[in-house]
Structures are given as C-alpha cells and as structure tokens.
Design an enzyme around this catalytic site. Structure first.
Site, mmCIF file in Angstrom:
data_model
loop_
_atom_site.group_PDB
_atom_site.id
_atom_site.type_symbol
_atom_site.label_atom_id
_atom_site.label_comp_id
_atom_site.label_asym_id
_atom_site.label_seq_id
_atom_site.Cartn_x
_atom_site.Cartn_y
_atom_site.Cartn_z
ATOM 1 N N CYS A 170 -97.567 -78.743 43.769
ATOM 2 C CA CYS A 170 -96.868 -79.889 43.339
ATOM 3 C C CYS A 170 -97.150 -79.988 41.613
ATOM 4 O O CYS A 170 -98.379 -79.602 41.098
ATOM 5 C CB CYS A 170 -97.273 -81.276 43.527
ATOM 6 S SG CYS A 170 -96.972 -81.366 45.248
ATOM 7 N N ARG B 17 -94.955 -74.629 40.139
ATOM 8 C CA ARG B 17 -96.146 -75.316 41.156
ATOM 9 C C ARG B 17 -95.262 -75.850 42.453
ATOM 10 O O ARG B 17 -96.220 -76.194 43.594
ATOM 11 C CB ARG B 17 -96.766 -76.500 40.380
ATOM 12 C CG ARG B 17 -97.347 -75.991 39.110
ATOM 13 C CD ARG B 17 -98.192 -77.111 38.531
ATOM 14 N NE ARG B 17 -98.979 -77.492 39.404
ATOM 15 C CZ ARG B 17 -100.522 -76.990 39.535
ATOM 16 N NH1 ARG B 17 -100.665 -75.971 38.385
ATOM 17 N NH2 ARG B 17 -101.213 -77.362 40.229
ATOM 18 N N TRP C 275 -94.205 -79.708 46.303
ATOM 19 C CA TRP C 275 -94.146 -78.644 47.233
ATOM 20 C C TRP C 275 -94.881 -79.364 48.591
ATOM 21 O O TRP C 275 -96.065 -79.926 48.592
ATOM 22 C CB TRP C 275 -95.374 -77.776 46.960
ATOM 23 C CG TRP C 275 -95.438 -76.240 47.779
ATOM 24 C CD1 TRP C 275 -94.414 -75.404 47.832
ATOM 25 C CD2 TRP C 275 -96.297 -76.258 48.853
ATOM 26 N NE1 TRP C 275 -95.006 -74.569 48.837
ATOM 27 C CE2 TRP C 275 -95.942 -75.068 49.409
ATOM 28 C CE3 TRP C 275 -97.424 -76.761 49.271
ATOM 29 C CZ2 TRP C 275 -96.779 -74.491 50.454
ATOM 30 C CZ3 TRP C 275 -98.047 -76.550 50.501
ATOM 31 C CH2 TRP C 275 -97.874 -75.174 50.885
ATOM 32 N N ASN D 102 -100.439 -84.853 43.096
ATOM 33 C CA ASN D 102 -100.663 -83.551 43.445
ATOM 34 C C ASN D 102 -102.133 -83.562 44.320
ATOM 35 O O ASN D 102 -103.163 -83.641 43.628
ATOM 36 C CB ASN D 102 -100.801 -82.833 42.200
ATOM 37 C CG ASN D 102 -101.015 -81.366 42.667
ATOM 38 O OD1 ASN D 102 -101.146 -80.852 43.575
ATOM 39 N ND2 ASN D 102 -101.588 -80.594 41.559
ATOM 40 N N GLY D 103 -101.801 -83.211 45.511
ATOM 41 C CA GLY D 103 -103.111 -83.162 46.246
ATOM 42 C C GLY D 103 -102.811 -83.546 47.578
ATOM 43 O O GLY D 103 -101.711 -83.684 48.107
ATOM 44 N N GLU E 240 -99.853 -54.659 48.496
ATOM 45 C CA GLU E 240 -99.262 -55.321 47.538
ATOM 46 C C GLU E 240 -97.662 -55.139 47.287
ATOM 47 O O GLU E 240 -96.975 -56.176 47.182
ATOM 48 C CB GLU E 240 -99.953 -55.085 46.226
ATOM 49 C CG GLU E 240 -99.533 -55.868 44.943
ATOM 50 C CD GLU E 240 -99.446 -57.288 44.970
ATOM 51 O OE1 GLU E 240 -100.177 -57.918 45.887
ATOM 52 O OE2 GLU E 240 -98.736 -58.022 44.004
ATOM 53 N N LYS F 273 -94.903 -58.032 47.749
ATOM 54 C CA LYS F 273 -93.818 -58.430 46.692
ATOM 55 C C LYS F 273 -92.751 -58.576 47.225
ATOM 56 O O LYS F 273 -91.867 -59.497 46.950
ATOM 57 C CB LYS F 273 -94.127 -57.426 45.500
ATOM 58 C CG LYS F 273 -94.226 -57.882 44.221
ATOM 59 C CD LYS F 273 -95.297 -58.686 43.369
ATOM 60 C CE LYS F 273 -96.141 -59.692 44.469
ATOM 61 N NZ LYS F 273 -97.215 -60.286 44.032
ATOM 62 N N GLU G 148 -91.914 -61.453 49.756
ATOM 63 C CA GLU G 148 -92.014 -62.989 49.206
ATOM 64 C C GLU G 148 -90.592 -63.188 48.487
ATOM 65 O O GLU G 148 -90.356 -64.357 48.281
ATOM 66 C CB GLU G 148 -93.210 -63.281 48.489
ATOM 67 C CG GLU G 148 -93.564 -62.436 46.976
ATOM 68 C CD GLU G 148 -95.071 -63.059 46.596
ATOM 69 O OE1 GLU G 148 -95.467 -63.941 46.615
ATOM 70 O OE2 GLU G 148 -95.381 -61.995 45.789
ATOM 71 N N HIS H 137 -100.564 -44.435 64.576
ATOM 72 C CA HIS H 137 -101.110 -45.446 65.766
ATOM 73 C C HIS H 137 -100.385 -46.554 66.239
ATOM 74 O O HIS H 137 -100.732 -47.542 66.576
ATOM 75 C CB HIS H 137 -102.429 -45.841 65.225
ATOM 76 C CG HIS H 137 -103.396 -44.569 65.084
ATOM 77 N ND1 HIS H 137 -103.951 -43.780 66.189
ATOM 78 C CD2 HIS H 137 -103.737 -44.160 63.969
ATOM 79 C CE1 HIS H 137 -104.591 -42.893 65.654
ATOM 80 N NE2 HIS H 137 -104.756 -43.241 64.212
ATOM 81 N N LYS I 186 -96.787 -71.625 43.195
ATOM 82 C CA LYS I 186 -97.961 -70.655 42.315
ATOM 83 C C LYS I 186 -99.468 -70.985 42.519
ATOM 84 O O LYS I 186 -100.030 -70.030 42.642
ATOM 85 C CB LYS I 186 -97.298 -70.877 41.004
ATOM 86 C CG LYS I 186 -98.082 -70.026 40.117
ATOM 87 C CD LYS I 186 -97.612 -68.771 39.819
ATOM 88 C CE LYS I 186 -98.288 -67.498 39.085
ATOM 89 N NZ LYS I 186 -98.000 -66.212 39.690
HETATM 90 C C1 F6R Z 1 -98.325 -63.310 45.665
HETATM 91 C C2 F6R Z 1 -99.357 -64.339 45.223
HETATM 92 C C3 F6R Z 1 -100.298 -65.157 45.917
HETATM 93 C C4 F6R Z 1 -101.553 -65.438 45.407
HETATM 94 C C5 F6R Z 1 -102.566 -66.029 46.082
HETATM 95 C C6 F6R Z 1 -103.773 -66.494 45.340
HETATM 96 O O1 F6R Z 1 -97.459 -62.792 44.596
HETATM 97 O O2 F6R Z 1 -99.037 -64.918 43.993
HETATM 98 O O3 F6R Z 1 -100.332 -64.425 47.033
HETATM 99 O O4 F6R Z 1 -102.082 -64.107 44.777
HETATM 100 O O5 F6R Z 1 -101.846 -67.572 46.407
HETATM 101 O O6 F6R Z 1 -103.660 -66.895 44.248
HETATM 102 P P1 F6R Z 1 -104.643 -67.027 42.921
HETATM 103 O O7 F6R Z 1 -104.816 -65.872 42.470
HETATM 104 O O8 F6R Z 1 -104.177 -67.982 42.062
HETATM 105 O O9 F6R Z 1 -105.975 -67.505 43.605
#
Ligand code: F6R
Length: 614
Positions: free
Chosen positions: A2, A27, A74, A100-101, A487, A491, A494, A510, A609
C-alpha cells in the site's frame, strides 16, 4: 504494501495526489482512492489502478481543494473492491484516514465499537481505526492529534497513517509504526508519502518518521513531532534528499523493469564507488574494516532474506564458504522467525533486503538481535527500517527500483556480496593472493562486461518469441549458477505467469526429468569452468527426451552449441563472476516473454514491491 500520499498547502491538491499515487503504485495497485477538501470533503475510490480512479473525476468541481489524502492498495483485509478501498471515513463523515499496515487487534476493537452503535461498511481493519479515533475524539472531547495518539496506544500491529478531520481542515495528522512514512517540507506546504517519490519534484527537504512517532501538520502552527510511547515532543530532523526525479521516471524505456535491467552497469558502478577503486587498490568497505574483529572470530554466518534477496543469500553461501572458510547458513526469514533457531555468541546474521521494509526479514532481525547475534544489514533503500534496526551494514546503492520484479537490486546485492567475501577473505588470509588479484581485476571492469551482455538483447528478444505459449519452464544450474537458475525461474513466473522451477542440474534425474517432453523449454546455465562437463551430460539427458534447450554459455563454446536449440553467449570470466553475467539474459528473457504476452511487466498481478505484512 500500500502507498499513502497527502498534501496540505496552497496548491491545487488533485494533481499532486494523483501523480503521487502513480509513483507509489509499485507498492500495491488493486484499488485506489483520494479525499480532497474544499468546503466539504469529496471522496472517490475505485477498484483497479490509479488510472481507473482518475476516470471518476469527470467534474472539475470535484477536483478543487488544497488539502487531501490518497491511497493505493494491496489488499490484506477483504477483497480489492470499491468499499474496501481507502480513504475510510468515520461514522460522522468527519474524519478520513489512509492506512498502510495491519491492525492485528482490530477484531476486539471492532466489537467494542459495534456495541457502542458504530456501523461498518467494509471488511477492513482501517475502517475500525478511523472509528476508534472518532470515538475517542468525541467521548474525550479532544482534538484530532490527541485522539490519534490515544487510539494508537490501543492498537497492536503496523501502520503508516494520514488522518484528516473536516472540522479542522488546516491539519493532517500522520503516524508510523513498522510501515514507512516520509514528509516533504515545502514553503508553507507539506507533502506526505510512503516514500519521497510523490514530492521529489517539489521539495528535497524531508523528514522520515521513526517508529512510534506522529507528526501533527498544521498549516498555521507548522509541524509538531511527538514520540508516542514517551508522549514527548521531539525536534524534527530534516534531511536534504539526494534523489533525482529522473530516477523515478522511465527515461524513454517502455517499462521500469527494462530501464532497470539496462541501468545495471551504472548501478554496479555505484555499488562499487569508493569500495573498489581499481584492481590494484585494496577493497574498502568501512563497516567491514570497523567490525573486522567480528568476522575474524565468527563461528557461523547466517543470511536471512526473502524472495530474490534470498537467492542473493544463497549465492553468498557459495562465495563466503569458499573464500572465508566459515560455515554459512541461508534462511528464509519467514521460517527462521518462527523456528526457535540456535544462535550462538559469535554468530553473524546478515539480512539482505532491497526495500529494507520486508516484514518477515524485520521480524527475524529483531529475534536474532534478542538472541545476541551481531546484525550486519545489506539494504538498498537508504534510511529504511532494516538499515536502522541492524548494528551496522552496507548499502547496495542500486538506485530506486520501481519495477516490482527485482533486477538491478539483485545484481548489486550479488556483486557487493562477492566484494565483501573477497575483502574479508583477503584479511583472513583464506584466499590465495593470485586468485584474489584475478577476480578483483575482472570485477573492476564488470560494468563494461555487462554492457556487452546487454548488447545481445535483440537476440534474446528473438529467442523469447518461441516460448510465448509455453506452460512450464525448467531452469537448471550447478554450483554458483544454481541460485541464478532459481532467480531466473522466479523472474519468469512472477511477470509472465508461466509456471517455472529452478533446480540444481544434477537433481533433474531425481524427479523433474519426468516432466520433460517436446513441449518443455529448459534453460540450462552452462558457462565454462566449474561443472561444465557435468552439465554437458545433463544436456544430453534432456536432449534424449526431446526437451527444448535454451543454453547460456561462455563465448567460444562449441560442445553445448551443438546440442542446444537456442544459445545465448556471455563473455568468458572467472566462475565467481559468471553468475552476475548469466543472470542478465535470464532477466531479459523473462521481460520479453512477459511483455509479448501482454502482461503488466512493472506491476504483475497480486504482487507488491515491498512486503510489509507477514
Ligand atoms: C522478486 C522480488 C521479491 C523480493 C522479496 C524481498 O522479484 O522482488 O521476491 O525480493 O519480496 O524483498 P526485499 O528485498 O525488499 O526484502
């Protein structure tokens, strides 16, 4: 999650709120709303994006006013719909609030308010909070600031709030615990944001609220800062921000994600600035220099993080064990915080986080601190909560990352972690001088090498065309490239919503090998050195079962080229550096697939984010 914005001053507020919300959409973006005041309050809310909210303002009259608050959501409590959107309004219609929270004890507060006759429209905890504030204000006959103060004393949970009372339109009250909140100071005007991006174009003077602080912003009396626990008045610390507005603009790219991928050479330069000056000068990371005794006596290092940052921690395990010869563990913060982990004196806990606000990582930090660990934080966002909660640490300086999928922040994390491992290893004497020199020499020119990798983007875009209808992907890597396989898969899933899994290549036989047929694309990271010949065998096994192979290989490779359907070359380099390079084509592949499928690359569904809830 949020984003909240606010403004009180003398300018028309509508554009400030709408543009501010657009900057904070990273956010959370499942619904949005604003309240503007001009003799009366106008509140409009909408499911969907800020653009959907804008379309509700067809009447010029509704856009009037020079005070207001706004929110992009969010969802946590209740589905994303118009009713659950913020701002929430008290039963009298006088007080409006954006939040936000999460208010954890909202149920018990709600039952008390229900008994008093309050009615609730939404499923949210935030509507409970605004009515609690109203109830206190009316029953104690006090001003808004005091009522917010008493309400927050009752609340358990996390919040960044902005509250407005139409009976005193010269004032907005804000407070913070757990979720971030910044206040921009202009000339007789004040801006509010979950981060400074909504007001950077107007002012660079900023106050970051700390936990348990509230600010009463009054147009006539100025800003009063209070500590809630102590109930004391504080002197506000005004920071002069160094951010550039360009940092939060797309700069000619179609998406923030693409811009951020192409920014990586510069971002890594920024990460190394002052730390790796040249191949012939010693690495200088001041927090390591200062706390080297802790690393010298460390019995164990534990990395804690989530998502992409967890993948950085996993690669760090390989780097640190190899170069420091100290046992390393890598933990999901969300699991670590709820186990009863054994933390011994002399353990170093290293949280890694882009946002510095991730709730699980923060909770794990607090627990590790209580158990006596030394906390060394790696964060991107300067001044973030994690940066403040750790004993010391280092910033990645990747710059603002707006695309929800992390790209440049990850590259900066892993480059910095390698630099740290080299520095500590050199000081401990656990790395051979010749190896140290060789790696440093390559690291020093990594921005130029990355430019070369990025110059292959057209080829990667062409490769991506073949996989727009794929339903599943496998990503395989070994050794240092295993975290990169994970990773790469994250990517892709998501942002394109294609199911993807990363595996250590040898694990394929396996289980996952059962999935391989002609319709299964498999990305194999098969750079020279390391486990190259073992990977060749894995590729043969895939080929025998008809899988389509996309191979990331080192320049000049001949063996895998003969077997793979598509080949993406990266420059030859030391195996410690190869993961930093191999990750780039995987980011681009995900980007092009998702974009060509018409997905919202910067704001993938259901994500946000910074994950400030459990
Ligand atoms: C994936 C992504 C998330 C963050 C995770 C941790 O692209 O961005 O998996 O890596 O939410 O976030 P931070 O690094 O901000 O603690």
């Amino acid at each position: 999650m949020c984003g909240i914005v606010g403004y009180i001053g003398n300018k028309p507020v509508y554009d400030i709120l709408i543009n501010g919300l657009k900057k904070l959409e990273y956010r959370g973006y499942d619904s949005a709303g604003i309240m503007l005041y001009d003799k009366t309050s106008v509140i409009k809310k909408s499911k969907g994006k800020v653009a959907d909210l804008e379309s509700l303002f067809t009447n010029k009259e509704d856009k009037k006013g020079s005070v207001g608050i706004g929110h992009t959501r969010w969802a946590t409590h209740g589905p994303p719909n118009q009713i659950n959107s913020h701002p929430h309004v008290s039963n009298s219609g006088e007080i409006s609030l954006v939040h936000n929270g999460i208010i954890e004890n909202y149920h018990s507060i709600k039952s008390v308010l229900l008994k008093k006759g309050y009615v609730f429209e939404s499923d949210t905890d935030s509507e409970v909070l605004v009515n609690l504030i109203e109830d206190i204000k009316k029953s104690k006959k006090i001003k808004l600031g005091k009522a917010v103060y008493y309400a927050l004393k009752q609340v358990v949970g996390a919040y960044a709030i902005a509250v407005f009372d139409s009976t005193n339109p010269n004032e907005i009250v804000t407070a913070k615990l757990g979720s971030p909140l910044a206040i921009g100071i202009g000339k007789s005007e004040y801006y509010i944001g979950s981060d400074p991006s909504p007001f950077l174009e107007f002012t660079k003077r900023c106050i970051y609220l700390n936990d348990h602080e509230m600010a009463i912003i009054n147009l006539k009396k100025g800003l009063t800062l209070r500590e809630i626990k102590e109930d004391s008045i504080l002197d506000p610390f005004i920071e002069e921000l160094e951010h550039d507005i360009e940092e939060v603009e797309k700069g000619g790219y179609d998406h923030f994600m693409l811009k951020e991928i192409f920014e990586q050479p510069q971002s890594i330069k920024d990460t190394f600035r002052g730390r790796l000056i040249s191949a012939s000068t010693p690495i200088k990371i001041s927090s390591i220099e200062k706390h080297f005794d802790k690393f010298k006596s460390a019995k164990r290092i534990i990395f804690i993080s989530c998502g992409t940052s967890w993948h950085a921690g996993l690669l760090a395990e390989y780097y640190f064990e190899e170069l420091l010869r100290i046992p390393v563990e890598v933990e999901y913060a969300s699991e670590f915080r709820y186990r009863n982990p054994i933390i011994n004196k002399g353990d170093i806990v290293i949280p890694i986080s882009q946002s510095g606000e991730t709730a699980d990582t923060l909770a794990a930090i607090k627990m590790a601190k209580e158990k006596g660990a030394f906390l060394y934080g790696i964060c991107n966002v300067v001044g973030s909560t994690i940066a403040r909660e750790t004993h010391t640490g280092v910033y990645t300086h990747a710059g603002s990352e707006i695309g929800v999928a992390s790209t440049k922040a990850f590259s900066c994390q892993i480059s910095l972690l390698l630099l740290m491992a080299l520095d500590i290893g050199k000081r401990l004497g656990t790395i051979e001088e010749s190896r140290y020199k060789r790696v440093i020499k390559e690291l020093a020119i990594i921005p130029q090498i990355l430019e070369k990798v990025l110059s292959k983007s057209k080829h990667i875009e062409n490769v991506s065309e073949n996989f727009l209808d794929a339903a599943n992907f496998l990503y395989l890597g070994r050794g240092y490239q295993f975290p990169i396989a994970l990773e790469g898969a994250l990517k892709l899933k998501e942002i394109s919503y294609i199911h993807a899994e990363g595996y250590p290549a040898a694990e394929m036989k396996h289980g996952p090998i059962a999935l391989i047929d002609e319709s299964m694309p498999i990305v194999v990271i098969a750079t020279k050195k390391g486990h190259y010949h073992k990977i060749v065998s894995n590729v043969l096994e895939i080929k025998a079962r008809g899988g389509q192979i996309i191979a990331i290989v080192s320049e000049g490779d001949t063996e895998i080229k003969k077997l793979a359907d598509h080949v993406i070359e990266i420059p030859n380099c030391d195996e410690l550096i190869a993961p930093i390079l191999a990750n780039i084509p995987l980011q681009l592949l995900s980007y092009y697939i998702a974009n060509k499928k018409g997905c919202n690359v910067d704001q993938p569904r259901n994500l946000a984010k910074s994950v400030t809830v459990e």
